[in-house]
Design an enzyme around this catalytic site. Sequence first.
Site, PDB file in Angstrom:
ATOM      1  N   ASN A   1      30.238 -93.707  -3.369  1.00 47.86           N
ATOM      2  CA  ASN A   1      30.656 -92.480  -4.069  1.00 47.86           C
ATOM      3  C   ASN A   1      29.930 -91.255  -3.512  1.00 47.86           C
ATOM      4  OD1 ASN A   1      32.223 -94.049  -5.893  1.00 47.86           O
ATOM      5  ND2 ASN A   1      30.352 -94.541  -7.017  1.00 47.86           N
TER       6      ASN A   1
ATOM      7  N   HIS B   1      35.132 -94.828 -18.729  1.00 45.20           N
ATOM      8  CA  HIS B   1      34.078 -95.693 -18.195  1.00 45.20           C
ATOM      9  C   HIS B   1      33.509 -96.641 -19.265  1.00 45.20           C
ATOM     10  CE1 HIS B   1      29.962 -96.489 -16.505  1.00 45.20           C
ATOM     11  NE2 HIS B   1      30.707 -96.639 -15.420  1.00 45.20           N
TER      12      HIS B   1
ATOM     13  N   GLU C   1      37.727 -88.317 -18.905  1.00 40.88           N
ATOM     14  CA  GLU C   1      37.014 -88.131 -17.636  1.00 40.88           C
ATOM     15  C   GLU C   1      37.649 -86.997 -16.836  1.00 40.88           C
ATOM     16  OE1 GLU C   1      36.388 -91.806 -15.515  1.00 40.88           O
ATOM     17  OE2 GLU C   1      35.518 -92.756 -17.283  1.00 40.88           O
TER      18      GLU C   1
ATOM     19  N   SER D   1      37.422 -93.016 -12.506  1.00 45.09           N
ATOM     20  CA  SER D   1      36.612 -93.647 -11.462  1.00 45.09           C
ATOM     21  C   SER D   1      37.343 -94.689 -10.642  1.00 45.09           C
ATOM     22  CB  SER D   1      35.371 -94.277 -12.096  1.00 45.09           C
ATOM     23  OG  SER D   1      35.745 -95.202 -13.099  1.00 45.09           O
TER      24      SER D   1
ATOM     25  N   ASP E   1      33.451 -86.406 -19.071  1.00 47.44           N
ATOM     26  CA  ASP E   1      32.581 -87.144 -18.147  1.00 47.44           C
ATOM     27  C   ASP E   1      33.111 -86.797 -16.757  1.00 47.44           C
ATOM     28  OD1 ASP E   1      31.706 -88.995 -16.277  1.00 47.44           O
ATOM     29  OD2 ASP E   1      31.685 -90.674 -17.673  1.00 47.44           O
TER      30      ASP E   1
ATOM     31  N   HIS F   1      32.832 -88.046 -11.301  1.00 43.98           N
ATOM     32  CA  HIS F   1      33.479 -88.087  -9.983  1.00 43.98           C
ATOM     33  C   HIS F   1      34.123 -86.758  -9.565  1.00 43.98           C
ATOM     34  CE1 HIS F   1      32.892 -92.410  -9.534  1.00 43.98           C
ATOM     35  NE2 HIS F   1      33.039 -92.440 -10.848  1.00 43.98           N
TER      36      HIS F   1
ATOM     37  N   LYS G   1      26.483 -89.508  -7.299  1.00 41.13           N
ATOM     38  CA  LYS G   1      27.744 -89.613  -6.561  1.00 41.13           C
ATOM     39  C   LYS G   1      27.775 -88.485  -5.517  1.00 41.13           C
ATOM     40  CE  LYS G   1      29.712 -92.259 -10.342  1.00 41.13           C
ATOM     41  NZ  LYS G   1      28.554 -93.015 -10.601  1.00 41.13           N
TER      42      LYS G   1
HETATM   43  C1  LIG Z   1      33.016 -92.118 -14.898  1.00 38.04           C
HETATM   44  C2  LIG Z   1      31.617 -92.608 -14.855  1.00 38.04           C
HETATM   45  N1  LIG Z   1      30.796 -92.256 -15.856  1.00 38.04           N
HETATM   46  C3  LIG Z   1      29.517 -92.672 -15.878  1.00 38.04           C
HETATM   47  C4  LIG Z   1      29.011 -93.457 -14.875  1.00 38.04           C
HETATM   48  C5  LIG Z   1      27.586 -93.923 -14.941  1.00 38.04           C
HETATM   49  O1  LIG Z   1      26.794 -93.130 -14.144  1.00 38.04           O
HETATM   50  P1  LIG Z   1      25.445 -93.709 -13.531  1.00 38.04           P
HETATM   51  O2  LIG Z   1      25.848 -94.494 -12.318  1.00 38.04           O
HETATM   52  O3  LIG Z   1      24.623 -92.513 -13.230  1.00 38.04           O
HETATM   53  O4  LIG Z   1      24.841 -94.565 -14.575  1.00 38.04           O
HETATM   54  C6  LIG Z   1      29.818 -93.810 -13.803  1.00 38.04           C
HETATM   55  C7  LIG Z   1      29.236 -94.607 -12.684  1.00 38.04           C
HETATM   56  O5  LIG Z   1      29.639 -95.561 -12.219  1.00 38.04           O
HETATM   57  C8  LIG Z   1      31.160 -93.410 -13.799  1.00 38.04           C
HETATM   58  O6  LIG Z   1      31.985 -93.780 -12.826  1.00 38.04           O
END
Ligand SMILES: Cc1ncc(COP(=O)(O)O)c(C=O)c1O
Length: 405
Positions: free
Chosen positions: A52, A138, A177, A181, A206, A209, A241
């Site tokens: 990422n 997520h 989001e 992801s 969130d 990405h 990322k």
């Molecule tokens: C959409 C999303 N939110 C949160 C996270 C979690 O982030 P972190 O990897 O910093 O724990 C991810 C990571 O994979 C993600 O893809």
Amino acid sequence: MKSPVVTGPFALGAALAGREQAALLRHRIATQGSVAGRLQVADRDYLNFSANDYLGLADHSAIKAAFKAGIDCYGTGSGASPLVTGYSRAHQQLEETLAEWLGVEAVLLFNCGFSANQAVLKALLGKAHRLWQDKLNHASLQEMGSQLPCKMTRFGHNDMAALASQLEPGRGLIVSEGVFSMDGDQAPWAELARLAGQSGNWLMIDDAHGLGVLGPQGRGTLAAQRVPPASVHIQMGTFGKALGVAGAFVGGSRELVDYLVNFARHYVYSTHMPAAQACAVSKSIELVRAADESRAHLAQLIARFRQGAAALGWQLGASNTPIQPLLVGESTVALQLAERLRALGLWVTAIRPPTVPVGTARLRITLSAAHREQDIDRLLEALGPCTLSATSNEDAADPRGARHA
Ligand SMILES: Cc1ncc(COP(=O)(O)O)c(C=O)c1O
């Protein structure tokens, strides 16, 4: 296959055997070195289409220098949780930089995005509240949502009519989001903001990405979709990322941040991220803001890949971001394809249930500004013409499974 012997209260062996039988068992692979867009495993070099690290910053000399200078100044660890002595001037400066960059009043840093998401939901939502979230959110959001005393409703992916029909006035929080992801598509933020405003509920993004990749100065999905930050009550983003480091933040009003400082258990009861890491992230943000050329290059690579893959007959997702999933359907087929690409020196991860819905196993191809046009061409050549029968997200079942790799 022989049934595993159950030796304790947890039937671990049976769970693992079940996953193996369904071609869903996970293994870790130890990588070597760090060259953006590349990967070394067992002394062999691969083109990396799985990270990422969208802007190729995870190996940037200026960020590494800032990390090292941070260590010289603050040491390697933070020594304590933020309310004890773990909060430093480096953390404070990073919070201020983020707040100014993203147009929010205040920001709070977390060790990772998983805990940031869980902390916010846990601190805010009580029994009387409601939580609405996209069914493709997520794992951190889905899992915490299902453990809370409040009622959670998962609306169909990006289905605003479904969300509108489920909303109750002034009862809680809507979460979605910026960029999904595993699919690379975006949520419709103007519509989400309208629904939240109309119904008197709060809205949280969130943008793990989208941050760094989308919008002017890489400010993320809201900026790209021209949605004012003030219409979204909580912004969450990660540093691991596009920013190339690790960690996360939650931003919003000063009151929200003051509340989280007091009530977010993942913040209060956890050793703070090292101050040196905060120094590295601050440097990364400086580079990200000035990285319009990298973002333009990345956009060209994305267009080149999509055009080429479509011409080869592959089923593409509705994504104009660096996340370009190729839907395959069966987990075994996704694994075989990933294996074939690996043999040709290309690292692409097969993503299988429960990370994605049953029947939608995929190759999750991620592009990076560190890639060159010839890297994309090599990937397309290795993929070759698609020989799979069509599958689609809609055809698949809708498991409540968690979304994690
Ligand atoms: C959409 C999303 N939110 C949160 C996270 C979690 O982030 P972190 O990897 O910093 O724990 C991810 C990571 O994979 C993600 O893809």
